[in-house]
Design an enzyme around this catalytic site. Structure first.
Site, PDB file in Angstrom:
ATOM      1  N   LYS A 159       0.836  -1.291  -0.098  1.00 40.17           N
ATOM      2  CA  LYS A 159      -0.007  -0.046  -0.090  1.00 40.17           C
ATOM      3  C   LYS A 159       0.865   1.396   0.029  1.00 40.17           C
ATOM      4  O   LYS A 159       1.791   1.312   0.809  1.00 40.17           O
ATOM      5  CB  LYS A 159      -0.755   0.023   1.367  1.00 40.17           C
ATOM      6  CG  LYS A 159      -1.469   1.464   1.418  1.00 40.17           C
ATOM      7  CD  LYS A 159      -2.560   1.152   2.720  1.00 40.17           C
ATOM      8  CE  LYS A 159      -3.146   2.678   3.077  1.00 40.17           C
ATOM      9  NZ  LYS A 159      -3.743   2.641   4.329  1.00 40.17           N
ATOM     10  N   ASP A 208       1.378   6.139   5.625  1.00 38.71           N
ATOM     11  CA  ASP A 208       0.792   5.450   4.975  1.00 38.71           C
ATOM     12  C   ASP A 208       1.146   4.763   3.710  1.00 38.71           C
ATOM     13  O   ASP A 208       0.187   3.768   3.207  1.00 38.71           O
ATOM     14  CB  ASP A 208      -0.537   5.871   4.948  1.00 38.71           C
ATOM     15  CG  ASP A 208      -2.083   5.166   5.141  1.00 38.71           C
ATOM     16  OD1 ASP A 208      -1.788   4.195   5.833  1.00 38.71           O
ATOM     17  OD2 ASP A 208      -3.108   5.374   4.366  1.00 38.71           O
ATOM     18  N   LYS A 259     -10.192  12.859   8.413  1.00 41.34           N
ATOM     19  CA  LYS A 259      -9.659  12.630   9.852  1.00 41.34           C
ATOM     20  C   LYS A 259      -9.943  13.466  10.827  1.00 41.34           C
ATOM     21  O   LYS A 259      -9.229  14.691  10.175  1.00 41.34           O
ATOM     22  CB  LYS A 259      -8.224  11.724   9.557  1.00 41.34           C
ATOM     23  CG  LYS A 259      -8.160  10.555   8.970  1.00 41.34           C
ATOM     24  CD  LYS A 259      -6.664  10.175   8.869  1.00 41.34           C
ATOM     25  CE  LYS A 259      -6.559   8.983   7.686  1.00 41.34           C
ATOM     26  NZ  LYS A 259      -6.986   7.635   8.450  1.00 41.34           N
ATOM     27  N   ASP A 299      -2.436  10.341   3.873  1.00 41.12           N
ATOM     28  CA  ASP A 299      -3.846  10.164   4.045  1.00 41.12           C
ATOM     29  C   ASP A 299      -4.742  10.891   4.932  1.00 41.12           C
ATOM     30  O   ASP A 299      -4.540  10.988   5.963  1.00 41.12           O
ATOM     31  CB  ASP A 299      -3.984   8.612   4.631  1.00 41.12           C
ATOM     32  CG  ASP A 299      -5.598   8.312   4.586  1.00 41.12           C
ATOM     33  OD1 ASP A 299      -6.365   9.107   3.933  1.00 41.12           O
ATOM     34  OD2 ASP A 299      -5.725   7.236   5.404  1.00 41.12           O
ATOM     35  N   GLU A 335      -9.442   3.878   2.012  1.00 43.02           N
ATOM     36  CA  GLU A 335      -8.985   3.900   0.458  1.00 43.02           C
ATOM     37  C   GLU A 335      -7.563   2.894   0.166  1.00 43.02           C
ATOM     38  O   GLU A 335      -7.630   2.646  -0.935  1.00 43.02           O
ATOM     39  CB  GLU A 335      -8.436   5.222   0.350  1.00 43.02           C
ATOM     40  CG  GLU A 335      -7.148   5.641   0.856  1.00 43.02           C
ATOM     41  CD  GLU A 335      -6.829   5.480   2.431  1.00 43.02           C
ATOM     42  OE1 GLU A 335      -5.664   5.227   2.740  1.00 43.02           O
ATOM     43  OE2 GLU A 335      -7.794   5.533   3.119  1.00 43.02           O
ATOM     44  N   ASP A 377     -12.325   6.951   3.664  1.00 38.04           N
ATOM     45  CA  ASP A 377     -11.016   6.655   4.449  1.00 38.04           C
ATOM     46  C   ASP A 377     -10.744   5.165   4.674  1.00 38.04           C
ATOM     47  O   ASP A 377      -9.676   4.917   5.105  1.00 38.04           O
ATOM     48  CB  ASP A 377     -10.914   7.207   5.946  1.00 38.04           C
ATOM     49  CG  ASP A 377      -9.881   7.466   6.750  1.00 38.04           C
ATOM     50  OD1 ASP A 377      -8.907   7.510   5.965  1.00 38.04           O
ATOM     51  OD2 ASP A 377      -9.905   7.236   8.019  1.00 38.04           O
ATOM     52  N   ARG A 402      -7.459  -0.126   0.729  1.00 39.41           N
ATOM     53  CA  ARG A 402      -7.803  -1.340   0.126  1.00 39.41           C
ATOM     54  C   ARG A 402      -8.271  -1.285  -1.414  1.00 39.41           C
ATOM     55  O   ARG A 402      -8.136  -2.168  -2.124  1.00 39.41           O
ATOM     56  CB  ARG A 402      -8.905  -2.097   0.993  1.00 39.41           C
ATOM     57  CG  ARG A 402     -10.458  -1.331   0.938  1.00 39.41           C
ATOM     58  CD  ARG A 402     -11.132  -1.494   2.252  1.00 39.41           C
ATOM     59  NE  ARG A 402     -10.380  -1.154   3.235  1.00 39.41           N
ATOM     60  CZ  ARG A 402     -11.162  -1.327   4.534  1.00 39.41           C
ATOM     61  NH1 ARG A 402     -12.090  -2.075   4.634  1.00 39.41           N
ATOM     62  NH2 ARG A 402     -10.454  -0.872   5.617  1.00 39.41           N
TER      63      ARG A 402
END
Length: 478
Positions: free
Chosen positions: A244, A267, A256, A249, A328, A326, A330
């Site tokens: 990933k 991230d 968030k 993020d 995202e 959020d 995956r």
């Protein structure tokens, strides 16, 4: 740090010296007085693990005592942790050149201590104007490691260094295009490694709906990087490593809150981990065929950002209803996993991702949440090597009932459940769908990729946990 293999005689060596002490068999070679040896015995009668310095002006001797009767994996981990205490003493004493030896100790124990010193010596310095303490050289007794063997270890530690450096960099200095450029530059210097970088137009032409959607709120273009290491004689069918790569993020439109947005530069730790594993394998000429697939973008709430209720069409044609922007990671992983399965027909897909806060809540910062589909034997091997390098796995179930939580009334899948239950598992179930029939292992590294405060031999910040685990796993594939 420079690593040097050299013959060492503790009683004659003129320099700062570390002596590993596992039991009384070491007494005969220690360059210590009777009273000093008695002090070591006394301290071991209370607690076997400690670091005891002795002055030999202008040099010092550091005795690292450890419990050699512990199981090997635990004993070696305690030596890595002792290395942090040793490093603190070295910093206080301003010792930058050091030699390491032992008597009656195993090579693995020497390696564990030196590895701990290497990991403890890292800090993220490039933006600091003051001088930061680091070791300059480390001499290791050649009775334990030849120069070639030490160089092999050092190359792995170098890749861990760069993994941590990439993850620690802020997105202002390492966005998706810049990270892709860095990966391409590294790959160009390695034998049998190719690097393909796909830009936004190419990603759109592949119809990677997840990666394009997550990127739609960002001014920075996405990249999809494919690294391949295929040395002569290695199998045609590769192991695929998917990481990933969310460079930062914000949560997208499901933005968030402040306390969750801090540290979101980390991230992309999954992508940094998988690239570093492949580069380490290539550095040390492991006879394995590896493909690393790295979808890179940040997740922002600007421009035409994707929104809850959107329905995306992924690379393999699966439609996905967006419940939360959020969730995202995956989405970009799903495109990369499906691409890996279709284009490379790998014998195994492993992904690594800072995917869910639920994993941290479940097992804290002590391990990696692991799940699999049709890959029980490979996961068992990962468990074994994880115990040895002390990057441990905690198994989560993948029961069919969890599929119900990500079913959508308007699409093939939802990108996350609508109830706050089993978040780590439903994320893995979502990803497993895109592996199709290829054996698949999911590693949620959310709890271990980045530490908010120092932990054992890791400074605050990126850890590169997962690199030693997967490198050890790949060593077992030859």
């Amino acid at each position: 740090m420079q690593y040097i293999s050299q013959n060492l005689n503790p009683k004659e060596y003129q320099g700062d010296l570390v002596l590993l002490y596992g039991d009384e068999v070491a007494d005969r070679s220690l360059p210590l007085s009777r009273k000093e040896i008695d002090l070591i015995h006394h301290r071991r009668s209370i607690k076997k693990s400690f670091v005891q310095p002795f002055d030999r002006l202008p040099y010092r001797i550091y005795v690292v005592s450890f419990d050699s009767e512990l199981p090997s994996a635990r004993s070696q981990e305690m030596l890595r942790r002792a290395a942090k205490d040793l490093h603190t003493l070295l910093r206080n004493d301003e010792v930058r050149h050091l030699a390491v030896t032992g008597e009656g100790t195993l090579t693995e124990e020497i390696v564990a201590l030196v590895e701990g010193l290497s990991l403890a010596d890292y800090s993220f310095d490039r933006y600091r104007s003051t001088d930061i303490f680091h070791l300059d050289s480390l001499v290791v007794d050649d009775r334990y490691l030849s120069q070639a063997e030490l160089d092999t270890q050092a190359r792995l530690w170098n890749r861990i260094f760069w993994c941590r450096e990439w993850v620690n960099l802020p997105v202002a200095d390492l966005n998706a295009p810049r990270f892709a450029d860095e990966l391409q530059a590294v790959a160009a210097d390695l034998p049998d490694v190719t690097c393909t970088v796909m830009d936004k137009k190419q990603i759109q032409s592949l119809r990677m709906g997840g990666l394009i959607a997550v990127n739609s709120g960002s001014v920075d273009e996405p990249r999809f990087v494919v690294l391949e290491y295929h040395p002569a004689g290695s199998p045609d069918q590769p192991i695929a490593l998917v990481g990933k790569g969310v460079m930062f993020d914000t949560g997208g439109l499901n933005i968030k809150p402040d306390d969750y947005m801090q540290e979101m530069k980390s991230d992309m730790a999954g992508a940094a981990t998988m690239a570093s594993v492949l580069f380490a394998a290539a550095d040390n000429r492991l006879p394995v065929h590896i493909v690393a697939l790295l979808p890179l973008t940040d997740n922002r709430p600007a421009f035409n950002a994707y929104a809850p209720d959107d329905i995306l069409t992924m690379y393999d044609g699966t439609t996905v209803e967006i419940v939360n922007t959020d969730a995202e990671g995956r989405l970009i992983l799903a495109d990369a996993i499906a691409y890996a399965a279709k284009v490379y027909n790998p014998r195994l897909i492993i992904d690594a991702a800072t995917l869910t806060g639920a994993a941290v809540r479940a097992i804290s910062t002590f391990g990696i949440a692991a799940m699999h589909k049709n890959a029980a034997d490979d996961l068992c091997l990962l468990h074994l090597v994880g115990e040895q390098v002390y990057e441990r796995l905690a198994d989560f179930p993948m029961w069919d009932e969890y599929d119900e939580l990500i079913k959508s009334p308007v699409a093939d899948l939802r990108n996350c459940a609508t109830v706050p239950q089993a978040g780590t598992i439903t994320a893995a179930k979502f990803l497993a769908h895109f592996a199709h029939e290829v054996p698949f292992i999911h590693l949620d590294i959310a709890g271990v990729a980045f530490f908010s405060k120092p932990q054992h031999y890791y400074a605050q910040g990126a850890s590169a946990v997962g690199v030693r685990l997967l490198y050890a796993f790949l060593q077992m594939q030859s």
